[in-house]
Write a protein that holds these residues in place. Structure first.
Motif, PDB file in Angstrom:
ATOM      1  N   ALA A  35      44.619  37.696  21.607  1.00 30.11           N
ATOM      2  CA  ALA A  35      45.797  38.661  22.491  1.00 30.11           C
ATOM      3  C   ALA A  35      44.828  39.649  23.351  1.00 30.11           C
ATOM      4  O   ALA A  35      45.281  39.950  24.513  1.00 30.11           O
ATOM      5  N   ALA A  36      43.584  40.116  22.699  1.00 26.70           N
ATOM      6  CA  ALA A  36      43.076  41.298  23.214  1.00 26.70           C
ATOM      7  C   ALA A  36      42.251  40.634  24.528  1.00 26.70           C
ATOM      8  O   ALA A  36      42.301  41.235  25.662  1.00 26.70           O
ATOM      9  N   GLN A  37      41.857  39.419  24.304  1.00 28.57           N
ATOM     10  CA  GLN A  37      41.155  38.725  25.699  1.00 28.57           C
ATOM     11  C   GLN A  37      42.208  38.530  26.663  1.00 28.57           C
ATOM     12  O   GLN A  37      41.972  38.668  27.992  1.00 28.57           O
ATOM     13  N   ALA A  38      43.292  38.038  26.398  1.00 29.59           N
ATOM     14  CA  ALA A  38      44.436  37.605  27.262  1.00 29.59           C
ATOM     15  C   ALA A  38      44.887  39.056  27.977  1.00 29.59           C
ATOM     16  O   ALA A  38      44.932  39.000  29.113  1.00 29.59           O
ATOM     17  N   ALA A  39      45.063  40.022  27.253  1.00 31.23           N
ATOM     18  CA  ALA A  39      45.366  41.501  28.044  1.00 31.23           C
ATOM     19  C   ALA A  39      44.179  41.815  28.934  1.00 31.23           C
ATOM     20  O   ALA A  39      44.558  42.280  30.031  1.00 31.23           O
ATOM     21  N   ASN A  40      42.776  41.578  28.436  1.00 33.32           N
ATOM     22  CA  ASN A  40      41.919  42.243  29.369  1.00 33.32           C
ATOM     23  C   ASN A  40      42.022  41.290  30.692  1.00 33.32           C
ATOM     24  O   ASN A  40      41.742  42.062  31.691  1.00 33.32           O
ATOM     25  N   LYS A  41      42.021  39.885  30.462  1.00 34.18           N
ATOM     26  CA  LYS A  41      42.144  39.055  31.893  1.00 34.18           C
ATOM     27  C   LYS A  41      43.448  39.607  32.649  1.00 34.18           C
ATOM     28  O   LYS A  41      43.191  39.780  33.805  1.00 34.18           O
ATOM     29  N   VAL A  43      44.585  42.585  33.043  1.00 36.56           N
ATOM     30  CA  VAL A  43      44.472  43.927  33.529  1.00 36.56           C
ATOM     31  C   VAL A  43      43.334  43.527  34.660  1.00 36.56           C
ATOM     32  O   VAL A  43      43.734  43.997  35.785  1.00 36.56           O
ATOM     33  N   GLU A  44      42.380  42.752  34.565  1.00 36.38           N
ATOM     34  CA  GLU A  44      41.382  42.298  35.761  1.00 36.38           C
ATOM     35  C   GLU A  44      42.132  41.803  36.805  1.00 36.38           C
ATOM     36  O   GLU A  44      41.818  42.196  37.886  1.00 36.38           O
ATOM     37  N   ALA A  45      43.206  41.039  36.457  1.00 39.50           N
ATOM     38  CA  ALA A  45      43.899  40.106  37.599  1.00 39.50           C
ATOM     39  C   ALA A  45      44.585  41.388  38.318  1.00 39.50           C
ATOM     40  O   ALA A  45      44.654  41.075  39.506  1.00 39.50           O
ATOM     41  N   GLY A  46      45.205  42.146  37.556  1.00 43.74           N
ATOM     42  CA  GLY A  46      46.103  43.430  38.189  1.00 43.74           C
ATOM     43  C   GLY A  46      45.415  44.004  39.222  1.00 43.74           C
ATOM     44  O   GLY A  46      45.892  44.354  40.264  1.00 43.74           O
ATOM     45  N   HIS A  47      44.141  44.367  38.710  1.00 45.44           N
ATOM     46  CA  HIS A  47      43.274  45.234  39.621  1.00 45.44           C
ATOM     47  C   HIS A  47      42.772  44.509  40.915  1.00 45.44           C
ATOM     48  O   HIS A  47      42.709  44.992  41.859  1.00 45.44           O
ATOM     49  N   ARG A  48      42.300  43.005  40.466  1.00 42.01           N
ATOM     50  CA  ARG A  48      42.179  42.382  41.630  1.00 42.01           C
ATOM     51  C   ARG A  48      43.469  42.215  42.544  1.00 42.01           C
ATOM     52  O   ARG A  48      43.060  42.377  43.962  1.00 42.01           O
ATOM     53  N   LEU A  49      44.390  42.030  42.025  1.00 39.00           N
ATOM     54  CA  LEU A  49      45.654  41.914  43.156  1.00 39.00           C
ATOM     55  C   LEU A  49      45.838  43.238  43.737  1.00 39.00           C
ATOM     56  O   LEU A  49      46.146  43.232  44.903  1.00 39.00           O
ATOM     57  N   LYS A  50      45.734  44.351  43.134  1.00 33.57           N
ATOM     58  CA  LYS A  50      45.956  45.684  43.865  1.00 33.57           C
ATOM     59  C   LYS A  50      44.915  45.810  44.734  1.00 33.57           C
ATOM     60  O   LYS A  50      45.522  46.203  45.827  1.00 33.57           O
ATOM     61  N   ASP A  51      43.570  45.400  44.528  1.00 36.63           N
ATOM     62  CA  ASP A  51      42.755  45.572  45.615  1.00 36.63           C
ATOM     63  C   ASP A  51      42.940  44.749  46.809  1.00 36.63           C
ATOM     64  O   ASP A  51      42.876  45.085  47.869  1.00 36.63           O
ATOM     65  N   PHE A  52      43.421  43.378  46.642  1.00 40.33           N
ATOM     66  CA  PHE A  52      43.970  42.545  47.616  1.00 40.33           C
ATOM     67  C   PHE A  52      44.946  43.184  48.609  1.00 40.33           C
ATOM     68  O   PHE A  52      44.890  43.095  49.739  1.00 40.33           O
ATOM     69  N   ALA A  53      46.139  43.659  47.860  1.00 40.82           N
ATOM     70  CA  ALA A  53      47.173  44.423  48.511  1.00 40.82           C
ATOM     71  C   ALA A  53      46.735  45.493  49.292  1.00 40.82           C
ATOM     72  O   ALA A  53      47.340  45.585  50.707  1.00 40.82           O
ATOM     73  N   LEU A  54      45.802  46.417  49.010  1.00 44.92           N
ATOM     74  CA  LEU A  54      45.242  47.727  49.638  1.00 44.92           C
ATOM     75  C   LEU A  54      44.686  46.972  50.917  1.00 44.92           C
ATOM     76  O   LEU A  54      44.660  47.573  52.030  1.00 44.92           O
ATOM     77  N   ASP A  55      43.715  45.983  50.715  1.00 45.00           N
ATOM     78  CA  ASP A  55      43.091  45.286  51.795  1.00 45.00           C
ATOM     79  C   ASP A  55      44.097  44.828  52.752  1.00 45.00           C
ATOM     80  O   ASP A  55      43.835  44.995  54.030  1.00 45.00           O
ATOM     81  N   VAL A  56      45.097  44.080  52.312  1.00 43.26           N
ATOM     82  CA  VAL A  56      46.063  43.778  53.507  1.00 43.26           C
ATOM     83  C   VAL A  56      46.605  44.880  54.227  1.00 43.26           C
ATOM     84  O   VAL A  56      46.811  44.877  55.316  1.00 43.26           O
ATOM     85  N   ARG A  57      47.229  45.774  53.363  1.00 43.99           N
ATOM     86  CA  ARG A  57      47.613  46.988  54.118  1.00 43.99           C
ATOM     87  C   ARG A  57      46.830  47.692  55.019  1.00 43.99           C
ATOM     88  O   ARG A  57      47.369  47.932  56.174  1.00 43.99           O
ATOM     89  N   ASP A  58      45.470  47.817  54.774  1.00 43.61           N
ATOM     90  CA  ASP A  58      44.608  48.580  55.707  1.00 43.61           C
ATOM     91  C   ASP A  58      44.268  47.700  56.863  1.00 43.61           C
ATOM     92  O   ASP A  58      44.282  47.992  57.999  1.00 43.61           O
ATOM     93  N   ASN A  59      44.215  46.486  56.817  1.00 47.10           N
ATOM     94  CA  ASN A  59      43.915  45.250  57.756  1.00 47.10           C
ATOM     95  C   ASN A  59      45.270  45.206  58.746  1.00 47.10           C
ATOM     96  O   ASN A  59      45.222  45.009  59.872  1.00 47.10           O
TER      97      ASN A  59
END
Length: 126
Positions: A35-41, A43-59
């Motif tokens: 469960a802890a490993q799944a939660a960490n994954k 959270v990492e996916a959420g951070h990557r998605l947020k970074d992608f959304a910010l890149d899309v907005r900037d571009n």
């Protein structure tokens, strides 16, 4: 005697190493650890998605600025006149699908142009 001691020590070390490795793997496979490993994954996916959304907005903002410059939408308003730039004019295209008349008639052809009756159109489905 020395040879037996060496092999006994080597066997004991291999046993300790194998036991430690198996215990680590078993701890990784407990429900809490999974469960802890799944939660960490997640959270990492959420951070990557947020970074992608910010890149899309900037571009997107950068591209809008480029298009605004290319179309003249970002030009400053003339302070002397105080008005916006003149609107662009686009050519209107006549819908010729329901008429039999040519798009543009010459002056000599106007009298010879066929009469169009909207109620008597052979091309319409009734």
């Amino acid at each position: 005697m020395f040879r037996r001691t060496f092999w006994f020590t080597a066997g004991a070390a291999a046993g300790v190493w194998a036991t430690t490795k198996v215990n680590r793997k078993l701890r990784q496979l407990t429900p809490e650890s999974l469960a802890a490993q799944a939660a960490n994954k997640a959270v990492e996916a959420g951070h990557r998605l947020k970074d992608f959304a910010l890149d899309v907005r900037d571009n997107m903002a950068e591209r809008e600025a480029e298009l605004g410059d290319a179309l003249g939408l970002n030009d400053p308003v003339d302070a002397e006149i105080g008005a916006l730039p003149a609107q662009r004019r686009f050519a209107a295209v006549e819908n010729t699908f329901k008429t039999e008349q040519p798009k543009y008639l010459e002056a000599t052809e106007v009298s010879r142009a066929p009469h169009h009756d909207p109620h008597n159109n052979r091309n319409e489905d009734h």
